[in-house]
Design a protein around this motif. Structure first.
Motif, short mmCIF file in Angstrom:
data_model
loop_
_atom_site.label_atom_id
_atom_site.label_comp_id
_atom_site.label_asym_id
_atom_site.label_seq_id
_atom_site.Cartn_x
_atom_site.Cartn_y
_atom_site.Cartn_z
N TYR A 17 0.99 -1.37 0.01
CA TYR A 17 -0.05 -0.03 0.18
C TYR A 17 0.89 1.15 -0.07
O TYR A 17 2.02 1.19 0.37
CB TYR A 17 -0.86 0.01 1.35
CG TYR A 17 -1.90 -0.90 1.25
CD1 TYR A 17 -1.56 -2.32 1.82
CD2 TYR A 17 -3.24 -0.82 0.91
CE1 TYR A 17 -2.65 -3.43 1.74
CE2 TYR A 17 -4.15 -1.67 1.07
CZ TYR A 17 -4.00 -3.01 1.49
OH TYR A 17 -4.99 -3.88 1.47
N GLN A 72 0.85 5.71 0.83
CA GLN A 72 0.24 6.71 1.33
C GLN A 72 0.82 7.84 1.09
O GLN A 72 1.94 8.25 1.72
CB GLN A 72 0.14 6.63 2.88
CG GLN A 72 -0.71 7.94 3.47
CD GLN A 72 -0.84 7.71 4.85
OE1 GLN A 72 0.05 7.27 5.76
NE2 GLN A 72 -2.02 8.27 5.32
N GLN A 111 -2.49 12.03 2.62
CA GLN A 111 -3.72 11.49 1.83
C GLN A 111 -3.95 10.08 2.64
O GLN A 111 -3.34 9.60 3.45
CB GLN A 111 -3.26 11.50 0.44
CG GLN A 111 -3.21 12.88 -0.14
CD GLN A 111 -2.85 12.63 -1.76
OE1 GLN A 111 -3.19 11.57 -2.20
NE2 GLN A 111 -2.43 13.64 -2.16
N LYS A 112 -4.91 9.35 1.97
CA LYS A 112 -5.35 8.12 2.17
C LYS A 112 -4.41 7.15 1.96
O LYS A 112 -3.38 7.37 1.18
CB LYS A 112 -6.74 7.73 1.52
CG LYS A 112 -7.95 8.58 2.00
CD LYS A 112 -8.95 7.65 0.97
CE LYS A 112 -10.56 8.38 0.89
NZ LYS A 112 -11.24 7.70 0.27
N VAL A 113 -4.31 5.83 2.57
CA VAL A 113 -3.68 4.77 2.40
C VAL A 113 -4.09 4.14 1.11
O VAL A 113 -5.47 3.98 0.92
CB VAL A 113 -3.56 3.77 3.54
CG1 VAL A 113 -2.77 2.55 3.17
CG2 VAL A 113 -2.97 4.50 4.80
N MET A 160 4.81 7.16 1.68
CA MET A 160 5.05 6.08 2.62
C MET A 160 4.64 4.91 2.23
O MET A 160 3.33 4.77 1.66
CB MET A 160 4.20 6.29 3.71
CG MET A 160 4.74 5.47 5.08
SD MET A 160 6.30 6.05 5.71
CE MET A 160 6.10 5.45 7.63
N PHE A 175 3.68 0.80 2.60
CA PHE A 175 3.51 -0.16 3.66
C PHE A 175 3.15 -1.40 3.18
O PHE A 175 2.66 -1.83 1.94
CB PHE A 175 2.22 0.26 4.30
CG PHE A 175 2.02 1.54 5.14
CD1 PHE A 175 1.40 2.66 4.71
CD2 PHE A 175 2.79 1.47 6.41
CE1 PHE A 175 1.58 3.72 5.36
CE2 PHE A 175 2.73 2.69 7.21
CZ PHE A 175 2.09 3.67 6.78
N PHE A 200 -0.02 -4.59 9.06
CA PHE A 200 0.79 -3.95 8.47
C PHE A 200 2.22 -3.80 9.28
O PHE A 200 2.19 -3.79 10.38
CB PHE A 200 0.14 -2.49 8.40
CG PHE A 200 -0.80 -2.60 7.18
CD1 PHE A 200 -2.17 -3.27 7.25
CD2 PHE A 200 -0.81 -1.93 6.28
CE1 PHE A 200 -2.85 -3.14 6.45
CE2 PHE A 200 -1.73 -1.52 5.18
CZ PHE A 200 -2.96 -2.28 5.28
N PRO A 227 5.78 -1.22 9.63
CA PRO A 227 5.99 0.11 9.97
C PRO A 227 5.98 1.13 9.02
O PRO A 227 6.01 2.52 8.93
CB PRO A 227 7.01 0.14 10.82
CG PRO A 227 7.97 -0.90 10.43
CD PRO A 227 6.86 -2.09 10.07
N ARG A 246 9.46 5.21 4.40
CA ARG A 246 9.21 6.61 3.82
C ARG A 246 10.17 6.80 2.71
O ARG A 246 11.44 7.05 3.01
CB ARG A 246 9.39 7.64 4.86
CG ARG A 246 8.92 9.05 4.36
CD ARG A 246 9.20 10.13 5.57
NE ARG A 246 8.37 9.92 6.79
CZ ARG A 246 6.95 10.00 6.47
NH1 ARG A 246 6.22 10.43 5.63
NH2 ARG A 246 6.05 9.63 7.55
#
Lengths: 114, 110
Positions: free
Chosen positions: A35, A37, A41-43, A89, A91, A105, A107, A110
């Motif tokens: 995923y 992000q 914003q949203k994931v 970011m 994930f 998930f 951590p 970045r």
């Protein structure tokens, strides 16, 4: 308690460079995910992976992205030629099965593209 | 696709206060998760709660699947509770991805 781990925690790269983000999913899990992000914003879902192949991918996951499980423990996301807009970011997640199963998930990594 | 809405978008509270965060979703689901994103950006699994109520310390969650909402309760807030709280549900017609809401940003003042 088992957990998903990701390395590195922070990666800085120049535009056009290739990056590989690494993840170690929980050992008895069979399904793996990435995923993303973007800051503020949203994931967003990128891709899911099962039995050494992609199960599903989003529109974001274009030819610049690839995933691999090179051995029995690691799961990687490669971005071939990074763009400024890839800064986000990232994930990794894993689950025992698909529907109705919890996704765990890591951590996050970045990624900063300059 | 399925829509996930969270409210309120922002919440500022004094330490010790209680709060209720809401997650509405547009279609029936068999899976719902709550996450806390801390100020360092890490996503922390809080609850896997497709239905019913669960409690973990000062946090509890309730999902009423038939009415398409879930609530996250935080009691006796601490400054370490600050961050963004997300709910996520399976994507419509997708067995693999989960769809995140926009989150509730919680700020706990000392």
């Amino acid at each position: 308690e088992p957990e998903v781990t990701q390395t590195p925690s922070h990666q800085v790269t120049q535009m056009g460079q290739e990056v590989i983000l690494r993840c170690v999913p929980i050992s008895n899990h069979l399904y793996f995910y990435w995923y993303r992000q973007i800051l503020g914003q949203k994931v967003e879902f990128l891709v899911s992976f099962y039995n050494n192949e992609i199960s599903e991918k989003s529109e974001i996951f274009d030819d610049q992205f690839s995933v691999e499980r090179p051995d029995g423990s690691n799961f990687t996301l490669k971005i071939r030629s990074t763009k400024l807009e890839d800064s986000a970011m990232y994930f990794c997640a894993s689950s025992e099965a698909l529907e109705a199963y919890e996704q765990y998930f890591g951590p996050g990594t970045r990624l900063t593209v300059t | 696709g399925i829509q996930v809405e969270q409210s309120p978008p922002d919440l500022i509270l004094q330490e010790g206060a209680n709060s209720t965060l809401r997650c509405n979703f547009s279609d029936s689901v068999n899976n719902l998760q709550w996450f806390h994103q801390n100020p360092w950006g890490q996503l922390i699994n809080l609850f896997y709660i497709p239905s019913g109520t669960k409690q973990n310390g000062r946090l509890s969650a309730t999902t009423v699947a038939t009415e398409r909402y879930s609530l996250l309760y935080i009691s006796s807030s601490q400054t370490t509770d600050s961050g963004v709280y997300f709910c996520a549900v399976p994507g419509y017609s997708s067995a693999s991805k989960i769809i995140f809401g926009s989150g509730t940003r919680l700020s706990i003042r000392p």
